[in-house]
Write a protein that holds these residues in place. Structure first.
Motif, mmCIF file in Angstrom:
data_model
loop_
_atom_site.group_PDB
_atom_site.id
_atom_site.type_symbol
_atom_site.label_atom_id
_atom_site.label_comp_id
_atom_site.label_asym_id
_atom_site.label_seq_id
_atom_site.Cartn_x
_atom_site.Cartn_y
_atom_site.Cartn_z
ATOM 1 N N ILE A 21 46.252 -25.566 94.127
ATOM 2 C CA ILE A 21 45.668 -24.903 95.297
ATOM 3 C C ILE A 21 46.343 -23.557 95.503
ATOM 4 O O ILE A 21 47.376 -23.260 94.905
ATOM 5 N N GLY A 22 45.754 -22.747 96.384
ATOM 6 C CA GLY A 22 46.321 -21.443 96.683
ATOM 7 C C GLY A 22 46.233 -20.490 95.506
ATOM 8 O O GLY A 22 45.398 -20.634 94.606
ATOM 9 N N LYS A 23 47.117 -19.513 95.486
ATOM 10 C CA LYS A 23 47.141 -18.538 94.395
ATOM 11 C C LYS A 23 47.430 -19.215 93.068
ATOM 12 O O LYS A 23 46.994 -18.742 92.014
ATOM 13 N N THR A 24 48.139 -20.341 93.112
ATOM 14 C CA THR A 24 48.470 -21.058 91.885
ATOM 15 C C THR A 24 47.205 -21.482 91.150
ATOM 16 O O THR A 24 47.162 -21.465 89.914
ATOM 17 N N GLN A 25 46.158 -21.859 91.879
ATOM 18 C CA GLN A 25 44.915 -22.248 91.226
ATOM 19 C C GLN A 25 44.286 -21.060 90.511
ATOM 20 O O GLN A 25 43.765 -21.203 89.392
ATOM 21 N N PHE A 26 44.352 -19.891 91.112
ATOM 22 C CA PHE A 26 43.820 -18.682 90.471
ATOM 23 C C PHE A 26 44.565 -18.400 89.172
ATOM 24 O O PHE A 26 43.955 -18.123 88.129
ATOM 25 N N ILE A 27 45.892 -18.476 89.215
ATOM 26 C CA ILE A 27 46.700 -18.245 88.019
ATOM 27 C C ILE A 27 46.397 -19.314 86.967
ATOM 28 O O ILE A 27 46.281 -19.020 85.773
ATOM 29 N N ALA A 28 46.264 -20.562 87.427
ATOM 30 C CA ALA A 28 45.988 -21.666 86.499
ATOM 31 C C ALA A 28 44.663 -21.457 85.777
ATOM 32 O O ALA A 28 44.570 -21.679 84.557
ATOM 33 N N ARG A 29 43.632 -21.046 86.489
ATOM 34 C CA ARG A 29 42.327 -20.825 85.851
ATOM 35 C C ARG A 29 42.430 -19.741 84.778
ATOM 36 O O ARG A 29 41.865 -19.870 83.681
ATOM 37 N N LYS A 30 43.153 -18.691 85.098
ATOM 38 C CA LYS A 30 43.299 -17.589 84.145
ATOM 39 C C LYS A 30 44.050 -18.034 82.892
ATOM 40 O O LYS A 30 43.646 -17.715 81.765
ATOM 41 N N LEU A 31 45.138 -18.789 83.078
ATOM 42 C CA LEU A 31 45.971 -19.151 81.937
ATOM 43 C C LEU A 31 45.381 -20.309 81.122
ATOM 44 O O LEU A 31 45.560 -20.349 79.902
ATOM 45 N N PHE A 32 44.694 -21.236 81.772
ATOM 46 C CA PHE A 32 44.023 -22.279 80.986
ATOM 47 C C PHE A 32 42.909 -21.664 80.132
ATOM 48 O O PHE A 32 42.637 -22.137 79.020
ATOM 49 N N ALA A 33 42.274 -20.609 80.629
ATOM 50 C CA ALA A 33 41.284 -19.897 79.823
ATOM 51 C C ALA A 33 41.969 -19.207 78.645
ATOM 52 O O ALA A 33 41.433 -19.162 77.530
ATOM 53 N N LYS A 34 43.178 -18.695 78.890
ATOM 54 C CA LYS A 34 43.965 -18.078 77.819
ATOM 55 C C LYS A 34 44.310 -19.116 76.755
ATOM 56 O O LYS A 34 44.308 -18.819 75.554
#
Length: 205
Positions: free
Chosen positions: A15-28
């Motif tokens: 949740i929070g900004k962590t979810q945004f970072i997670a989406r970006k890095l899992f795509a990476k």
């Protein structure tokens, strides 16, 4: 599931900004699978915002085998261990797609170990990666470490969002969810600990 044993494994689990970072890095991670390359990620931010949990989830997604992951604390990672990493640079992992080193609290690594780690990072082959975390802000780490990693800055979760997550995901009554979120001040780990205490007291009653 016991709240304090909650282990997020996908981007939507955060949740929070962590979810945004997670989406970006899992795509990476998906791109790395198609075109192998080493990773050097550094997660900085306050305690309890999901840095370590995300590092573990990404490492498993990259390695595809838990035996290809070595997780260490910076406080207890000796120079000898980093030197051994250096000696094994030319060997591909015996299991898994990649070999991953997780270093929690990178800022607690001794100066000697930090210097050797810098050399290790410069020589990483495509089948190895390092993910490190630190509770310190990025600019508080030594500049040479900053330059070797791709940094991600984490933040605590806004209490309103945290309360909603506790209410929906954990079926926590709204009033208690709001009280827990407010008391934890955006620290997800603390909030889950408080929720577990609440559930234990409810069961005892």
């Amino acid at each position: 599931m016991i709240p304090t044993q909650y282990k997020p494994t996908t981007a939507s689990d955060f949740i929070g900004k962590t979810q945004f970072i997670a989406r970006k890095l899992f795509a990476k991670v998906e791109r790395v699978r198609d075109k192998p390359q080493s990773v050097r990620w550094l997660f900085t931010g306050p305690p309890g915002c999901g840095k370590t949990a995300l590092a573990q989830g990404l490492a498993l997604a990259l390695a595809e085998n838990s035996f290809a992951i070595e997780e260490r604390s910076g406080a207890s990672l000796p120079v000898e261990a980093v030197r051994q990493w250096m000696d094994n640079l030319c060997y591909r992992p015996m299991v898994g797609r990649m070999g991953l080193k997780l270093i929690n609290e990178l800022d607690l690594l001794s100066p000697q170990a930090q210097n050797l780690l810098l050399e290790y990072l410069d020589k990483l082959p495509e089948w190895l990666g390092v993910i490190a975390t630190s509770n310190q802000a990025l600019d508080e780490l030594q500049p040479r470490l900053q330059s070797r990693f791709i940094p991600e800055r984490f933040e605590k979760v806004p209490p309103v969002e945290l309360a909603g997550w506790l209410e929906i995901t954990w079926q926590c009554p709204r009033g208690f969810a709001q009280a827990i979120a407010s008391g934890s001040k955006g620290d997800v780990r603390q909030a889950l600990g408080d929720l577990e205490s609440f559930l234990d007291s409810k069961e005892a009653a």
